[in-house]
Design an enzyme around this catalytic site. Structure first.
Site, PDB file in Angstrom:
ATOM      1  N   LYS A 138       2.495   1.980   3.392  1.00 23.67           N
ATOM      2  CA  LYS A 138       1.694   2.132   4.611  1.00 23.67           C
ATOM      3  C   LYS A 138       1.864   0.954   5.571  1.00 23.67           C
ATOM      4  CE  LYS A 138      -2.345   4.844   3.101  1.00 23.67           C
ATOM      5  NZ  LYS A 138      -2.211   4.895   1.630  1.00 23.67           N
TER       6      LYS A 138
ATOM      7  N   LYS B  24      -7.977  14.419  -3.180  1.00 25.33           N
ATOM      8  CA  LYS B  24      -8.431  13.779  -1.948  1.00 25.33           C
ATOM      9  C   LYS B  24      -8.380  14.753  -0.777  1.00 25.33           C
ATOM     10  CE  LYS B  24      -5.858  10.618   0.134  1.00 25.33           C
ATOM     11  NZ  LYS B  24      -5.214   9.313   0.420  1.00 25.33           N
TER      12      LYS B  24
ATOM     13  N   ASP C 229       0.811  -1.214   0.000  1.00 26.43           N
ATOM     14  CA  ASP C 229       0.000   0.000   0.000  1.00 26.43           C
ATOM     15  C   ASP C 229       0.848   1.270   0.000  1.00 26.43           C
ATOM     16  OD1 ASP C 229      -2.314   1.456  -0.156  1.00 26.43           O
ATOM     17  OD2 ASP C 229      -2.945   1.118   1.903  1.00 26.43           O
TER      18      ASP C 229
END
Length: 574
Positions: A530, A456, A348
């Site tokens: 991540k 985002k 991720d």
């Protein structure tokens, strides 16, 4: 699929390179005098270390490095006995950079199309206009291309000397990557770029002929159970049938063909497709390499598309990096990678909110402040957000985001109570939260809001305990263009992965053996991820500073330099 197109004209004027597609803005004569952005410049002044620890041959850089640590043994009365350790190693790095192909799963998505357009714009020196003026292609956001490392001090000026991280060792220049890959959507790459709505239109307009020459992605694997049902409309470019072994062999053949067609030394496979749901870990199915291969042969329902791609890559000795949060690397995949000594890394991409969270959590805990709760709210409108609007896919993302503060909590049991002995013994089978001990409340929410597109929004609240029962709350609102943060991370991961395939090591002993490759799980990639994949049984490090220091120290070790010291002893003792 063609790796790239050579434009109709390439003009070089001074230090700048300009590309004319025939669609340039009327002021294209200005473009020819725009210099190459510093993040795109090729290294012209190599670094040479003059030391007994470093030697150079036409093929290799060979270095000696002493890994210094300490063993801590707890005595019967709780006293801590610290024993410093020094373990010497030698590293051997091939200096010849391999001709490298990047095959992306999800080639036609926001990240894939943006990465291709970015490389093509940089390769051909395409400049474009926005309301802010003339823009130059660059690799801003890349740790390797746009970040520097301190080498030492200039003895004349006593000033620090910094160089781009990419200059420490020979690395692939992103402009040289050969591009290809798969997608469940068969939209040609020029149209995929337009669909993504990420890049400025004047740039899209000029890079469009080059993107068109990339053609359409190769057909991919589609198992509807693993991604959101709302993705079905895109799934028009599929490898036929439901036989997962046949799919595995098809992907392996694609990798071999791509490598042969473009005369590549190395292919790196990268998952940048939709987030999948988590796969169940089932004894006898995906817990060992042999069981996983048998499960693929039987087309077992818990074998995901990403796992098929990972297995295919391992069997073709093509490093595989997972840029999404699902558990692609089930135990059987790691076992297979170990067996074949083939590199894997993930999981991720850590582009915005999570990167900031790892910094802030570390700052607070290291300052002796106790975070009680961390609440994160996100909304975005791209296809990633659309896919994550389904609960099973969101759960994968929630898991990867939620573990980012674990090691900071574990490092300070003055603030957080450790787990009880009974909770540790029971583990996650009884109460996963109790097994971790006291921990901040950590909430993650993601919502799909089409209107904001690739931009985002991330809202975070850090609520902490301070002196004498007081409270402190930090609120952060972060707006970012998701794919423009993610794309340079993909480049970093691919470039580092290629480099790590050229580095070997051996412990220095009286009977030192041959050099051997690094361990297959590339935890040195952690800075960009991540939920970093690490060797089974070892702790995950989420601290951004520690991740960066580990990478910097390793690269320096490969040229025989010690890691950076901020002690500045020469300025403190006289």
């Amino acid at each position: 699929m063609a790796p790239h197109a050579t434009g109709p004209t390439i003009n070089t004027v001074g230090s700048g390179v300009a590309y004319s597609s025939g669609l340039n803005t009327p002021d294209s004569e200005l473009e020819s005098i725009i210099p190459i952005h510093p993040t795109s410049v090729r290294q012209t002044a190599p670094i040479t270390v003059h030391s007994e620890n470093t030697r150079y041959t036409p093929e290799h850089i060979i270095s000696k490095f002493s890994n210094r640590g300490a063993d801590v043994v707890k005595g019967p009365n709780g006293e801590l006995n610290v024993i410093p350790t020094v373990k010497p190693y030698e590293f051997q790095t091939e200096v010849k950079v391999q001709k490298t192909g990047l095959m992306m799963i999800g080639l036609g998505g926001n990240n894939g199309s943006t990465l291709c357009a970015t490389i093509l714009a940089n390769r051909h020196g395409i400049t474009w206009r926005t309301k802010s003026g003339l823009q130059t292609p660059n690799y801003i956001g890349s740790l390797l291309r746009a970040s520097t490392v301190r080498l030492g001090t200039d003895p004349t000026t006593l000033k620090d000397v910094h160089v781009p991280i990419s200059n420490i060792l020979p690395m692939v220049h992103p402009n040289d990557l050969v591009l290809g890959g798969w997608d469940i959507s068969g939209l040609p790459m020029d149209e995929a770029m337009v669909r993504a709505e990420v890049l400025d239109w004047d740039l899209q307009r000029q890079v469009m002929p080059l993107m068109k020459d990339l053609g359409k992605p190769l057909p991919s694997i589609y198992y509807p159970d693993f991604i959101a049902a709302n993705q079905e409309a895109r799934a028009d470019n599929l490898i036929s049938g439901s036989d997962k072994l046949a799919h595995l062999e098809h992907i392996r053949a694609d990798i071999r063909k791509f490598k042969a067609e473009h005369d590549l030394d190395r292919v790196v496979v990268f998952w940048t497709a939709n987030t999948e749901r988590y796969s169940d870990i089932i004894a006898g199915v995906n817990d060992t390499a042999d069981n996983l291969l048998a499960a693929i042969k039987d087309s077992h329902s818990e074998v995901s598309p990403s796992t098929v791609f990972a297995v295919a890559s391992i069997l073709e000795n093509a490093p595989f990096v997972n840029g999404a949060p699902q558990n692609t690397f089930v135990p059987g995949v790691i076992d297979l990678a170990e067996r074949h000594n083939s590199f894997i890394g993930g999981d991720d991409l850590k582009s915005g909110q999570t990167k900031l969270k790892s910094v802030l959590a570390e700052f607070l805990v290291n300052a002796g402040i106790k975070p009680l709760s961390i609440a994160s709210y996100n909304h975005l409108g791209n296809n990633d957000g659309y896919n994550l609007s389904q609960e099973a896919q969101f759960k994968s993302k929630e898991i990867s985001k939620s573990s980012v503060v674990d090691d900071m909590v574990e490092s300070n049991r003055l603030l957080y109570k450790p787990p009880t002995a009974s909770a540790v013994a029971a583990g996650s089978k009884v109460d996963k939260k109790a097994a971790k001990g006291e921990h901040p409340d950590h909430i993650v929410v993601i919502k799909y809001v089409p209107a904001v597109g690739d931009s985002k929004r991330a809202i975070d609240e850090y609520h902490s305990e301070i002196l004498m029962g007081g409270r402190s709350t930090i609120n952060i609102f972060n707006e970012c263009e998701d794919s423009l943060l993610a794309t340079p991370l993909i480049l970093d991961l691919v470039i580092l992965t290629e480099l790590l395939t050229r580095i070997q090591y051996r412990p220095v002993t009286e009977q030192s053996g041959d050099f051997k490759p690094l361990y297959p799980v590339l935890s040195l990639l952690s800075y960009m991820l991540k939920a970093p994949l690490v060797k089974p049984g070892t702790d995950v490090v989420n601290s951004l500073n520690r991740q960066r220091n580990a990478l910097e120290t390793f690269l320096k070790a490969c040229v025989g330099l010690e890691g950076s010291s901020d002690l500045l002893l020469e300025t403190r003792i006289w």
